[in-house]
Design an enzyme around this catalytic site. Structure first.
Site, PDB file in Angstrom:
ATOM      1  N   ASN A   9       2.833   7.426  -7.083  1.00  0.00           N
ATOM      2  CA  ASN A   9       3.579   6.845  -5.919  1.00  0.00           C
ATOM      3  C   ASN A   9       4.081   5.367  -6.517  1.00  0.00           C
ATOM      4  OD1 ASN A   9       4.409   5.415  -3.836  1.00  0.00           O
ATOM      5  ND2 ASN A   9       2.586   5.751  -2.508  1.00  0.00           N
ATOM      6  N   LYS A  16       0.704   3.759  -8.240  1.00  0.00           N
ATOM      7  CA  LYS A  16      -0.766   4.421  -7.563  1.00  0.00           C
ATOM      8  C   LYS A  16      -0.562   5.861  -8.306  1.00  0.00           C
ATOM      9  CE  LYS A  16      -0.053   1.842  -3.317  1.00  0.00           C
ATOM     10  NZ  LYS A  16       0.009   1.725  -1.964  1.00  0.00           N
ATOM     11  N   ARG A  96       6.794  10.417  -5.761  1.00  0.00           N
ATOM     12  CA  ARG A  96       7.426   9.772  -4.579  1.00  0.00           C
ATOM     13  C   ARG A  96       8.554   9.217  -5.176  1.00  0.00           C
ATOM     14  NH1 ARG A  96       6.229   4.493  -1.693  1.00  0.00           N
ATOM     15  NH2 ARG A  96       7.611   4.600   0.117  1.00  0.00           N
ATOM     16  N   ASP A 152      11.121  10.239   0.351  1.00  0.00           N
ATOM     17  CA  ASP A 152      10.922   9.690   1.581  1.00  0.00           C
ATOM     18  C   ASP A 152      11.927   9.950   2.527  1.00  0.00           C
ATOM     19  OD1 ASP A 152       8.378   8.274   1.158  1.00  0.00           O
ATOM     20  OD2 ASP A 152       9.241   6.238   1.449  1.00  0.00           O
ATOM     21  N   HIS A 212       4.727   2.487  10.314  1.00  0.00           N
ATOM     22  CA  HIS A 212       4.184   2.371   9.011  1.00  0.00           C
ATOM     23  C   HIS A 212       4.478   1.022   8.613  1.00  0.00           C
ATOM     24  CE1 HIS A 212       3.534   3.783   4.621  1.00  0.00           C
ATOM     25  NE2 HIS A 212       3.992   2.474   4.678  1.00  0.00           N
ATOM     26  N   ILE A 213       3.512  -0.006   8.633  1.00  0.00           N
ATOM     27  CA  ILE A 213       3.771  -1.305   8.174  1.00  0.00           C
ATOM     28  C   ILE A 213       2.792  -1.839   7.172  1.00  0.00           C
ATOM     29  CG2 ILE A 213       4.894  -1.898  10.528  1.00  0.00           C
ATOM     30  CD1 ILE A 213       2.344  -2.616  11.779  1.00  0.00           C
ATOM     31  N   GLY A 214       3.485  -2.128   5.877  1.00  0.00           N
ATOM     32  CA  GLY A 214       2.689  -2.555   4.719  1.00  0.00           C
ATOM     33  C   GLY A 214       3.647  -3.379   4.267  1.00  0.00           C
ATOM     34  N   SER A 215       3.794  -3.677   2.728  1.00  0.00           N
ATOM     35  CA  SER A 215       4.899  -4.504   2.368  1.00  0.00           C
ATOM     36  C   SER A 215       6.120  -4.043   2.730  1.00  0.00           C
ATOM     37  CB  SER A 215       4.334  -5.044   0.846  1.00  0.00           C
ATOM     38  OG  SER A 215       3.844  -3.734   0.178  1.00  0.00           O
ATOM     39  N   GLU A 401       0.253   8.866   1.044  1.00  0.00           N
ATOM     40  CA  GLU A 401       1.314   9.684   0.617  1.00  0.00           C
ATOM     41  C   GLU A 401       1.207  10.674  -0.603  1.00  0.00           C
ATOM     42  OE1 GLU A 401       2.975   5.518   0.350  1.00  0.00           O
ATOM     43  OE2 GLU A 401       4.454   5.922   1.529  1.00  0.00           O
TER      44      GLU A 401
HETATM   45  N1  LIG Z   1      -6.643  -6.980   6.782  1.00  0.00           N
HETATM   46  C1  LIG Z   1      -5.405  -7.283   6.598  1.00  0.00           C
HETATM   47  N2  LIG Z   1      -4.699  -7.865   7.925  1.00  0.00           N
HETATM   48  C2  LIG Z   1      -3.369  -7.901   7.530  1.00  0.00           C
HETATM   49  N3  LIG Z   1      -2.494  -7.355   6.760  1.00  0.00           N
HETATM   50  C3  LIG Z   1      -3.278  -6.813   5.507  1.00  0.00           C
HETATM   51  C4  LIG Z   1      -4.506  -6.536   5.935  1.00  0.00           C
HETATM   52  N4  LIG Z   1      -5.092  -6.198   4.491  1.00  0.00           N
HETATM   53  C5  LIG Z   1      -3.799  -5.679   3.775  1.00  0.00           C
HETATM   54  N5  LIG Z   1      -2.826  -6.208   4.657  1.00  0.00           N
HETATM   55  C6  LIG Z   1      -1.563  -6.253   4.078  1.00  0.00           C
HETATM   56  O1  LIG Z   1      -1.048  -4.729   3.788  1.00  0.00           O
HETATM   57  C7  LIG Z   1      -0.040  -4.754   2.568  1.00  0.00           C
HETATM   58  C8  LIG Z   1      -0.253  -3.589   1.825  1.00  0.00           C
HETATM   59  O2  LIG Z   1       0.188  -2.484   2.535  1.00  0.00           O
HETATM   60  P1  LIG Z   1       0.262  -0.884   1.904  1.00  0.00           P
HETATM   61  O3  LIG Z   1       0.986  -0.111   2.967  1.00  0.00           O
HETATM   62  O4  LIG Z   1      -0.910  -0.620   1.102  1.00  0.00           O
HETATM   63  O5  LIG Z   1       1.338  -1.476   0.863  1.00  0.00           O
HETATM   64  P2  LIG Z   1       2.633  -0.701   0.053  1.00  0.00           P
HETATM   65  O6  LIG Z   1       3.740  -1.146   1.035  1.00  0.00           O
HETATM   66  O7  LIG Z   1       2.750  -1.769  -1.047  1.00  0.00           O
HETATM   67  O8  LIG Z   1       2.550   0.591  -0.038  1.00  0.00           O
HETATM   68  C9  LIG Z   1      -0.495  -6.150   1.963  1.00  0.00           C
HETATM   69  O9  LIG Z   1       0.560  -6.615   1.157  1.00  0.00           O
HETATM   70  C10 LIG Z   1      -1.088  -6.965   3.023  1.00  0.00           C
HETATM   71  O10 LIG Z   1      -0.021  -7.771   3.232  1.00  0.00           O
HETATM   72  C1  LIG Z   2      10.503   2.709   1.503  1.00  0.00           C
HETATM   73  C2  LIG Z   2       9.742   1.555   1.265  1.00  0.00           C
HETATM   74  O1  LIG Z   2       9.818   0.473   1.964  1.00  0.00           O
HETATM   75  O2  LIG Z   2       8.423   1.701   0.553  1.00  0.00           O
HETATM   76  P1  LIG Z   2       7.480   0.598   0.397  1.00  0.00           P
HETATM   77  O3  LIG Z   2       6.690   0.409   1.662  1.00  0.00           O
HETATM   78  O4  LIG Z   2       6.404   1.551  -0.510  1.00  0.00           O
HETATM   79  O5  LIG Z   2       7.807  -0.417  -0.320  1.00  0.00           O
HETATM   80 MG   LIG Z   3       3.953   1.831   0.753  1.00  0.00          MG
END
Ligand SMILES: Nc1ncnc2c1ncn2[C@@H]1O[C@H](COP(=O)(O)OP(=O)(O)O)[C@@H](O)[C@H]1O
Ligand SMILES: CC(=O)OP(=O)(O)O
Ligand SMILES: [Mg+2]
Length: 414
Positions: A9, A16, A96, A152, A212-215, A401
């Site tokens: 990934n 990863k 991915r 994706d 789906h909320i990450g970076s 993933e």
């Molecule tokens: N305890 C937490 N509270 C809020 N946000 C968090 C916490 N731990 C991690 N995160 C957020 O989650 C993000 C990573 O999400 P992830 O889905 O693993 O990333 P990516 O999009 O890189 O795959 C980090 O950048 C951080 O902002």
């Molecule tokens: C599609 C996408 O934004 O992927 P990621 O969250 O891994 O940056």
């Molecule tokens: Mg991601």
């Protein structure tokens, strides 16, 4: 010795890799990742059985290929990892790839498919570049291992025409592939199957709004087990803001931001033709631009360290709330649950509580104790709804993933 699957990934700031047994369902053998490639020093995380380890990487890893090779070598050289000691132990590598254009399914890599994937790179240089660099490396250096690319965007091929079409000249749109594609689909596919199983419902009768909320952050409306809308568009820039992405803005903003916006970015190479505007909106916006940090755990706190941190939190809540309302109506109010996933969705109890409070009118209600506790390490799906709630379930799903790719790889083989 039975052969194994390696799932890769590669993102813009992290790579990863996870090794799995080649069985159905696959079992995790070892997991390694390097994050912070764009904000050095990079950090290596490694897990094998009960052994967990984290360290700063001293070597200079300037390309996705270097990073991948470093991770692979690191795993192969672990004396405790007898199941994967060299490339001879690998049968498949699953990659991915974020943008899959019109592909509906995963694709095995050969000269012809690699050539077609090159075309997609032009549509999404920022997002496909790292992954395809690693695909190319594997083809040359690990020619005996079969490479499969998972997209994706494939999960969203079911989005209806009126939702995926941009109201622009249709000849130009079709000639250039300008439409909504949507992303995070490998994750949505994992979440849909896991949540349907958890709710004891057939997938084709499951209706969800999934975050789906990450970076990178997106949200998806799932009706009868199919994606009917999602917040990302032609590229992952549209929709919700993220760590370094603006999310949706008035497109005219680009023309007013700087008169240099149309020029190629200094970061562009012969392989990556990205404009300054793309660079600014994808890499220099979002939480980083508002607060200086890309780490949402510093923003989602009861007492934010600055007004800017509070504003970033409020902006995120506002945009997500808007999508939940819109998708609730699109699903005719007939949804089984709202699902939180991705790094922020899985870990931030404060964000979940704030959002559920703001969506009370839709019948969402949370159990504060279950929400604060969150899911345990081994818990894929957790119900955090208030016991007495008659509304849609509020769920947390720890998405995966890499597993999703290995699962489909093992399944299609058996
Ligand atoms: N305890 C937490 N509270 C809020 N946000 C968090 C916490 N731990 C991690 N995160 C957020 O989650 C993000 C990573 O999400 P992830 O889905 O693993 O990333 P990516 O999009 O890189 O795959 C980090 O950048 C951080 O902002
Ligand atoms: C599609 C996408 O934004 O992927 P990621 O969250 O891994 O940056
Ligand atoms: Mg991601």
């Amino acid at each position: 010795m039975p052969k194994s699957i390696l799932a890769v990934n590669a993102g813009s700031s992290s790579v990863k890799i996870t090794f799995y047994t080649l069985e159905n369902p696959p079992r995790t053998i070892a997991d390694a990742s390097i994050s912070g490639i764009t904000a050095p020093p990079p950090t290596l995380k490694y897990q094998q059985g009960d052994k967990k380890h984290q360290e700063e990487v001293k070597e200079k890893l300037s390309t996705p290929q270097d990073t991948f090779k470093y991770l692979l070598q690191r795993c192969f050289s672990d004396p405790d990892l007898s199941e994967v000691a060299s490339v001879d132990d690998l049968e498949y590598i699953c990659h991915r790839v974020v943008h899959g254009g019109d592909y509906r399914d995963a694709v095995e890599i050969n000269d012809e498919t690699l050539d077609r994937l090159k075309g997609l790179e032009d549509l999404a240089p920022l997002h496909n570049f790292s992954a395809l660099e690693i695909v190319r490396l594997c083809k040359v250096e690990l020619p005996k291992v079969r490479s499969i690319t998972f997209f994706d965007s494939a999960f969203h091929q079911t989005i209806p025409e009126a939702v995926r079409t941009y109201p622009i000249n249709q000849e130009i749109a079709k000639a250039n592939g300008l439409r909504k594609y949507g992303f995070h689909g490998i994750s949505y596919s994992f979440i849909l199957r896991s949540v349907a199983q958890f709710l004891n419902k057939p997938i084709e009768k499951t209706n969800l709004v999934v975050l789906h909320i990450g970076s990178g952050a997106s949200i998806c409306a799932i009706k009868d087990g199919k994606s009917v809308d999602t917040s990302m568009g032609l590229t992952p820039l549209a929709g919700l803001p993220g760590a370094t992405r603006s999310g949706s803005i008035d497109p005219s903003l680009v023309f007013h931001y700087t008169n240099e916006a149309g020029k190629l970015s200094p970061a562009s190479t012969s392989e990556m033709h990205i404009s300054t505007a793309e660079d600014i909106l994808n890499k220099q916006s979002g939480w980083k631009a508002l607060t200086g940090t890309t780490d949402f755990s510093q923003i989602a706190v009861e007492n934010p360290p600055s007004k800017a941190h509070k504003l970033a939190f409020d902006i995120f809540v506002d945009r997500i709330q808007g999508y939940i309302g819109s998708y609730y109506v699109k699903l005719n109010g007939e949804l089984d649950g709202v699902v939180f996933s991705g790094g922020i969705g899985e870990k931030s109890a404060l964000l979940r509580r704030t959002l559920v409070d703001k969506c009370q009118c839709l019948g969402l209600a949370i159990d504060d104790v279950a929400n604060d506790k969150g899911p345990g390490d081994e818990e894929t799906v957790k119900d955090i709804s208030k016991g007495s709630s008659k509304g849609p379930r509020v769920l947390v799903c720890q998405t995966n993933e890499q597993f999703e790719m290995a699962y489909h790889c093992a399944y299609s083989r058996s």
